[in-house]
Design a protein around this motif. Structure first.
Motif, PDB file in Angstrom:
ATOM      1  N   GLU A  91       1.119   2.317   1.342  1.00 56.97           N
ATOM      2  CA  GLU A  91       0.982   0.461   2.707  1.00 56.97           C
ATOM      3  C   GLU A  91       1.829   1.226   3.755  1.00 56.97           C
ATOM      4  O   GLU A  91       2.629   0.181   3.953  1.00 56.97           O
ATOM      5  CB  GLU A  91       1.422  -0.005   1.308  1.00 56.97           C
ATOM      6  CG  GLU A  91       0.504  -0.673   0.098  1.00 56.97           C
ATOM      7  CD  GLU A  91      -0.582  -0.943   1.126  1.00 56.97           C
ATOM      8  OE1 GLU A  91      -0.483  -2.382   1.972  1.00 56.97           O
ATOM      9  OE2 GLU A  91      -1.463  -1.638  -0.011  1.00 56.97           O
ATOM     10  N   ARG A 143      -1.725  -7.875   7.327  1.00 57.84           N
ATOM     11  CA  ARG A 143      -1.423  -6.862   6.665  1.00 57.84           C
ATOM     12  C   ARG A 143      -2.167  -5.555   6.298  1.00 57.84           C
ATOM     13  O   ARG A 143      -2.762  -4.802   5.862  1.00 57.84           O
ATOM     14  CB  ARG A 143      -1.509  -7.022   5.003  1.00 57.84           C
ATOM     15  CG  ARG A 143      -0.650  -7.619   4.720  1.00 57.84           C
ATOM     16  CD  ARG A 143      -0.406  -8.077   3.169  1.00 57.84           C
ATOM     17  NE  ARG A 143      -1.582  -8.555   2.255  1.00 57.84           N
ATOM     18  CZ  ARG A 143      -1.854  -7.948   1.370  1.00 57.84           C
ATOM     19  NH1 ARG A 143      -2.165  -6.434   1.235  1.00 57.84           N
ATOM     20  NH2 ARG A 143      -2.875  -8.112   0.784  1.00 57.84           N
ATOM     21  N   ASN A 150      -8.149  -0.315   4.082  1.00 56.61           N
ATOM     22  CA  ASN A 150      -7.000  -1.321   4.441  1.00 56.61           C
ATOM     23  C   ASN A 150      -7.216  -2.015   5.779  1.00 56.61           C
ATOM     24  O   ASN A 150      -5.825  -2.463   6.212  1.00 56.61           O
ATOM     25  CB  ASN A 150      -5.588  -0.872   3.816  1.00 56.61           C
ATOM     26  CG  ASN A 150      -5.327  -0.695   2.537  1.00 56.61           C
ATOM     27  OD1 ASN A 150      -6.565  -0.874   1.530  1.00 56.61           O
ATOM     28  ND2 ASN A 150      -4.009   0.579   2.042  1.00 56.61           N
ATOM     29  N   ARG A 202      -9.100  -6.461   3.799  1.00 48.70           N
ATOM     30  CA  ARG A 202      -8.194  -6.457   2.351  1.00 48.70           C
ATOM     31  C   ARG A 202      -8.811  -7.191   1.712  1.00 48.70           C
ATOM     32  O   ARG A 202      -8.605  -7.230  -0.015  1.00 48.70           O
ATOM     33  CB  ARG A 202      -6.866  -7.393   2.787  1.00 48.70           C
ATOM     34  CG  ARG A 202      -5.779  -6.265   3.514  1.00 48.70           C
ATOM     35  CD  ARG A 202      -5.089  -4.947   2.828  1.00 48.70           C
ATOM     36  NE  ARG A 202      -4.330  -4.247   4.132  1.00 48.70           N
ATOM     37  CZ  ARG A 202      -3.145  -4.007   2.861  1.00 48.70           C
ATOM     38  NH1 ARG A 202      -3.541  -3.703   1.380  1.00 48.70           N
ATOM     39  NH2 ARG A 202      -2.770  -2.744   3.372  1.00 48.70           N
TER      40      ARG A 202
END
Ligand code: FAQ
Length: 311
Positions: free
Chosen positions: A18, A142, A216, A219
């Protein structure tokens, strides 16, 4: 560029941990291309999205509404600039992206091919279109690519203001005269279904989702975000004293979600393919702006070159 196993492994680890991917980092070509496609389409949507609302700037019902609408439309131009800049960090060329848009080689959101027939449609765009955009974009804050995620943080702050001003304008109409309330309902009737298609095709028919989720970038799936939007918005429609134009809409106590009717996917694909009510008008407007702005771009480039030479 040869993609070595070592570079790929480091990229995979960064994604799994991440940690943001930044412009200086090595990335697979397919990841770069997917981002340029999505960020480019997103930027184009912000620019084309200025047209339906811009149509009402000279006809806003009060000076206050006019000032708010002007500021909102200007914000959308700003969002496009952050997004084109984010695409440029991936090596995309802004002029090339704009030319692809006006040549029909790059997409923009289907929703902006629907007309704004009444003032209530401007309220509906703020409330429903910006509302849907926020649900999608909060998740993109994100996204694994740093410049895109950071652009989304600022965009979401502005979009949430847009959404509230749209709701407030809708509230004025829904609480107004019988004719105003009818205008608000007509607008919800026309915009509800097209807004649901903003989230993209159903998960089973979404060719890009699996890979974008593995990287990613996305999401949540298209269907998950669509459901979240419906769950958020139905109580707002009810609070306004309006109705959702879906006879199959019902609350499911067990799942804690609304169930809703079948989306007209034939219409969605036709609009994306260029056959929506305003596709020709939208592209013609962008082409005209691009052509009429040529002398400005040329003058700015010549001035920049001269300054560089002098320095
Ligand atoms: N319209 O495999 P997927 C706003 C295309 S911003 C047109 O699911 P993906 C602010 C898709 O590109 C609104 N085309 O694709 C505002 C793909 O085509 P391709 C824009 C669509 O990328 C408010 C193909 O279908 N927001 O409103 C649409 O994984 C008021 C297959 O689909 C963004 O762009 C559609 N609705 O997921 C401004 C957010 N849906 O490229 C002014 C960022 C799908 O393979 C006034 N984008 N397609 O030829 C995303 O999150 C994603 O790109 C999705 C689509 C979710 C839109």
């Amino acid at each position: 560029m040869v993609e070595s196993a070592e570079q790929q492994a480091k990229f995979d680890q960064t994604i799994a941990a991440e940690i943001s991917i930044e412009p200086r980092d090595w990335m697979p070509e397919a990841y770069r291309k997917t981002l340029i496609r999505q960020i480019g389409q997103h930027a184009h949507s912000e620019v084309v999205g200025m047209l339906p609302e811009g149509n009402w700037i000279t006809r806003a019902p009060t000076l206050r509404r006019k000032a708010v609408l002007l500021a909102k439309v200007q914000d959308e131009a700003g969002h496009a600039l952050y997004l084109y800049s984010a695409a440029e960090t991936l090596g995309a060329d802004r002029n090339d992206m704009v030319e692809k848009l006006i040549d029909g080689k790059m997409k923009y959101s289907s929703i902006f091919n629907y007309p704004t027939l009444s003032w209530a449609d401007v309220a509906a765009i703020g409330w429903l279109v910006d509302g849907a955009a926020i649900v999608n974009q909060v998740a993109l804050c994100r996204a694994s690519y740093g410049p895109y995620a950071r652009a989304m943080v600022r965009v979401c702050k502005e979009e949430s203001f847009h959404q509230r001003q749209g709701f407030e304008a809708m509230m004025a109409l829904a609480g107004g005269t019988k004719a105003q309330k009818q205008m608000a309902q007509d607008s919800v009737n026309r915009f509800w279904w097209p807004v649901l298609t903003m989230f993209g095709p159903c998960d089973d028919d979404s060719p890009n989702s699996a890979q974008s989720m593995a990287w990613n970038i996305k999401r949540f799936s298209n269907d998950e975000l669509r459901q979240k939007f419906v769950d958020n918005t139905v109580p707002q429609v009810e609070a306004l004293g309006l109705t959702v134009p879906d006879p199959d809409l019902k609350w499911n106590e067990e799942t804690g979600h609304y169930e809703f009717g079948e989306i007209n996917w034939d219409e969605f694909y036709a609009v994306v393919a260029g056959q929506g009510p305003c596709n020709h008008e939208r592209i013609a407007a962008r082409r005209k702006a691009w052509e009429e702005g040529r002398w400005v771009r040329e003058a700015a480039s010549a001035y920049a070159a001269r300054r560089q030479q002098a320095a």
